[in-house]
Design a protein around this motif. Sequence first.
Motif, PDB file in Angstrom:
ATOM      1  N   GLY A  94      -6.300 -24.569 -27.225  1.00 10.83           N
ATOM      2  CA  GLY A  94      -5.115 -25.402 -27.372  1.00 10.83           C
ATOM      3  C   GLY A  94      -4.357 -25.441 -26.067  1.00 10.83           C
ATOM      4  O   GLY A  94      -4.766 -24.836 -25.076  1.00 10.83           O
ATOM      5  N   ALA A  95      -3.242 -26.147 -26.070  1.00 10.18           N
ATOM      6  CA  ALA A  95      -2.432 -26.264 -24.861  1.00 10.18           C
ATOM      7  C   ALA A  95      -1.947 -24.897 -24.404  1.00 10.18           C
ATOM      8  O   ALA A  95      -1.885 -24.606 -23.215  1.00 10.18           O
ATOM      9  CB  ALA A  95      -1.253 -27.198 -25.107  1.00 10.18           C
ATOM     10  N   GLU A  96      -1.597 -24.035 -25.346  1.00  9.99           N
ATOM     11  CA  GLU A  96      -1.171 -22.670 -25.028  1.00  9.99           C
ATOM     12  C   GLU A  96      -1.643 -21.744 -26.142  1.00  9.99           C
ATOM     13  O   GLU A  96      -1.378 -21.987 -27.317  1.00  9.99           O
ATOM     14  CB  GLU A  96       0.350 -22.587 -24.904  1.00  9.99           C
ATOM     15  CG  GLU A  96       0.835 -21.244 -24.440  1.00  9.99           C
ATOM     16  CD  GLU A  96       2.336 -21.219 -24.186  1.00  9.99           C
ATOM     17  OE1 GLU A  96       2.906 -20.126 -24.304  1.00  9.99           O
ATOM     18  OE2 GLU A  96       2.921 -22.274 -23.890  1.00  9.99           O
ATOM     19  N   VAL A  97      -2.359 -20.694 -25.779  1.00  9.81           N
ATOM     20  CA  VAL A  97      -2.884 -19.719 -26.728  1.00  9.81           C
ATOM     21  C   VAL A  97      -2.291 -18.362 -26.369  1.00  9.81           C
ATOM     22  O   VAL A  97      -2.298 -17.972 -25.206  1.00  9.81           O
ATOM     23  CB  VAL A  97      -4.429 -19.644 -26.679  1.00  9.81           C
ATOM     24  CG1 VAL A  97      -4.954 -18.595 -27.641  1.00  9.81           C
ATOM     25  CG2 VAL A  97      -5.049 -21.006 -26.965  1.00  9.81           C
ATOM     26  N   PRO A 130       5.816 -26.841 -32.842  1.00  7.33           N
ATOM     27  CA  PRO A 130       4.904 -26.321 -33.869  1.00  7.33           C
ATOM     28  C   PRO A 130       3.954 -25.277 -33.292  1.00  7.33           C
ATOM     29  O   PRO A 130       3.482 -25.409 -32.164  1.00  7.33           O
ATOM     30  CB  PRO A 130       4.146 -27.558 -34.325  1.00  7.33           C
ATOM     31  CG  PRO A 130       4.190 -28.481 -33.167  1.00  7.33           C
ATOM     32  CD  PRO A 130       5.500 -28.214 -32.476  1.00  7.33           C
ATOM     33  N   LEU A 131       3.725 -24.232 -34.057  1.00  4.70           N
ATOM     34  CA  LEU A 131       2.773 -23.191 -33.679  1.00  4.70           C
ATOM     35  C   LEU A 131       1.794 -23.005 -34.829  1.00  4.70           C
ATOM     36  O   LEU A 131       2.193 -22.933 -35.988  1.00  4.70           O
ATOM     37  CB  LEU A 131       3.497 -21.864 -33.409  1.00  4.70           C
ATOM     38  CG  LEU A 131       4.396 -21.827 -32.189  1.00  4.70           C
ATOM     39  CD1 LEU A 131       5.228 -20.547 -32.184  1.00  4.70           C
ATOM     40  CD2 LEU A 131       3.559 -21.906 -30.920  1.00  4.70           C
ATOM     41  N   ASP A 132       0.516 -22.933 -34.505  1.00  4.79           N
ATOM     42  CA  ASP A 132      -0.511 -22.633 -35.489  1.00  4.79           C
ATOM     43  C   ASP A 132      -0.900 -21.175 -35.319  1.00  4.79           C
ATOM     44  O   ASP A 132      -1.215 -20.737 -34.201  1.00  4.79           O
ATOM     45  CB  ASP A 132      -1.744 -23.513 -35.287  1.00  4.79           C
ATOM     46  CG  ASP A 132      -1.504 -24.975 -35.617  1.00  4.79           C
ATOM     47  OD1 ASP A 132      -0.554 -25.259 -36.376  1.00  4.79           O
ATOM     48  OD2 ASP A 132      -2.258 -25.827 -35.121  1.00  4.79           O
ATOM     49  N   TYR A 133      -0.879 -20.406 -36.404  1.00  2.24           N
ATOM     50  CA  TYR A 133      -1.242 -18.991 -36.370  1.00  2.24           C
ATOM     51  C   TYR A 133      -2.615 -18.814 -36.993  1.00  2.24           C
ATOM     52  O   TYR A 133      -2.939 -19.444 -38.008  1.00  2.24           O
ATOM     53  CB  TYR A 133      -0.205 -18.149 -37.123  1.00  2.24           C
ATOM     54  CG  TYR A 133       1.099 -18.051 -36.384  1.00  2.24           C
ATOM     55  CD1 TYR A 133       1.351 -17.001 -35.512  1.00  2.24           C
ATOM     56  CD2 TYR A 133       2.073 -19.032 -36.534  1.00  2.24           C
ATOM     57  CE1 TYR A 133       2.553 -16.925 -34.809  1.00  2.24           C
ATOM     58  CE2 TYR A 133       3.276 -18.964 -35.840  1.00  2.24           C
ATOM     59  CZ  TYR A 133       3.506 -17.904 -34.987  1.00  2.24           C
ATOM     60  OH  TYR A 133       4.685 -17.839 -34.293  1.00  2.24           O
ATOM     61  N   TYR A 134      -3.432 -17.947 -36.393  1.00  2.15           N
ATOM     62  CA  TYR A 134      -4.779 -17.670 -36.870  1.00  2.15           C
ATOM     63  C   TYR A 134      -5.000 -16.162 -36.909  1.00  2.15           C
ATOM     64  O   TYR A 134      -4.454 -15.432 -36.085  1.00  2.15           O
ATOM     65  CB  TYR A 134      -5.829 -18.257 -35.930  1.00  2.15           C
ATOM     66  CG  TYR A 134      -5.856 -19.756 -35.869  1.00  2.15           C
ATOM     67  CD1 TYR A 134      -6.721 -20.481 -36.676  1.00  2.15           C
ATOM     68  CD2 TYR A 134      -5.039 -20.458 -34.992  1.00  2.15           C
ATOM     69  CE1 TYR A 134      -6.769 -21.867 -36.610  1.00  2.15           C
ATOM     70  CE2 TYR A 134      -5.084 -21.838 -34.913  1.00  2.15           C
ATOM     71  CZ  TYR A 134      -5.942 -22.539 -35.724  1.00  2.15           C
ATOM     72  OH  TYR A 134      -5.976 -23.907 -35.656  1.00  2.15           O
ATOM     73  N   ALA A 184      -3.472 -14.711 -33.378  1.00  2.00           N
ATOM     74  CA  ALA A 184      -3.171 -15.549 -32.217  1.00  2.00           C
ATOM     75  C   ALA A 184      -2.346 -16.748 -32.640  1.00  2.00           C
ATOM     76  O   ALA A 184      -2.458 -17.222 -33.771  1.00  2.00           O
ATOM     77  CB  ALA A 184      -4.475 -16.020 -31.567  1.00  2.00           C
ATOM     78  N   SER A 185      -1.513 -17.221 -31.720  1.00  2.00           N
ATOM     79  CA  SER A 185      -0.788 -18.478 -31.951  1.00  2.00           C
ATOM     80  C   SER A 185      -1.297 -19.505 -30.952  1.00  2.00           C
ATOM     81  O   SER A 185      -1.660 -19.168 -29.823  1.00  2.00           O
ATOM     82  CB  SER A 185       0.722 -18.292 -31.819  1.00  2.00           C
ATOM     83  OG  SER A 185       1.075 -18.043 -30.477  1.00  2.00           O
ATOM     84  N   VAL A 186      -1.352 -20.749 -31.414  1.00  3.12           N
ATOM     85  CA  VAL A 186      -1.807 -21.867 -30.595  1.00  3.12           C
ATOM     86  C   VAL A 186      -0.765 -22.964 -30.735  1.00  3.12           C
ATOM     87  O   VAL A 186      -0.286 -23.222 -31.846  1.00  3.12           O
ATOM     88  CB  VAL A 186      -3.180 -22.388 -31.083  1.00  3.12           C
ATOM     89  CG1 VAL A 186      -3.638 -23.568 -30.243  1.00  3.12           C
ATOM     90  CG2 VAL A 186      -4.215 -21.274 -31.067  1.00  3.12           C
TER      91      VAL A 186
END
Length: 156
Positions: free
Chosen positions: A58-61, A96-100, A83-85
Amino acid sequence: MRTRLALAGMILTTTAALAEPQVVRLMDDKVATITAADGMEVLSISASGSEQVEMLSGAEVDIVAVADGTENEALFGAPLVVASVTGTQTCDGGDPLDYYVVKLGLFPEDPFGPLTSCVPLAVKAEDGVVTLIAPGRPDVPSWTWTAATGFVQREN
């Protein structure tokens, strides 16, 4: 002229330093690496001396939590990286942040997620549960993750 060359050299050195991969050493000789490529960041997992497996991009991981060690491996079934992306969802306020959650067994599993939030979430991993919460923000949903259930929204 020398000043310009020195300044150009400093800029190149600074740019090269910023391009250095971020490395986190984990249990069982695993390594998590975040590298930049073509304006994106990539989280890869590998055992020392073996080929890296790309897990997220992603743009920032960012790696926001690690649960390794024999106790956590027993509780979660394998060491974990959370991790957040940078996400793509639209938010009224905030980014927005996507968490995995990535389990790092003998072979890293596909990431569990995404769990998307418009505010950064604090993450803790203990007692076999990963908890994601926005401290001081009762209006923002909080979540738990376990290997058996995946992500589940909690009552605030």
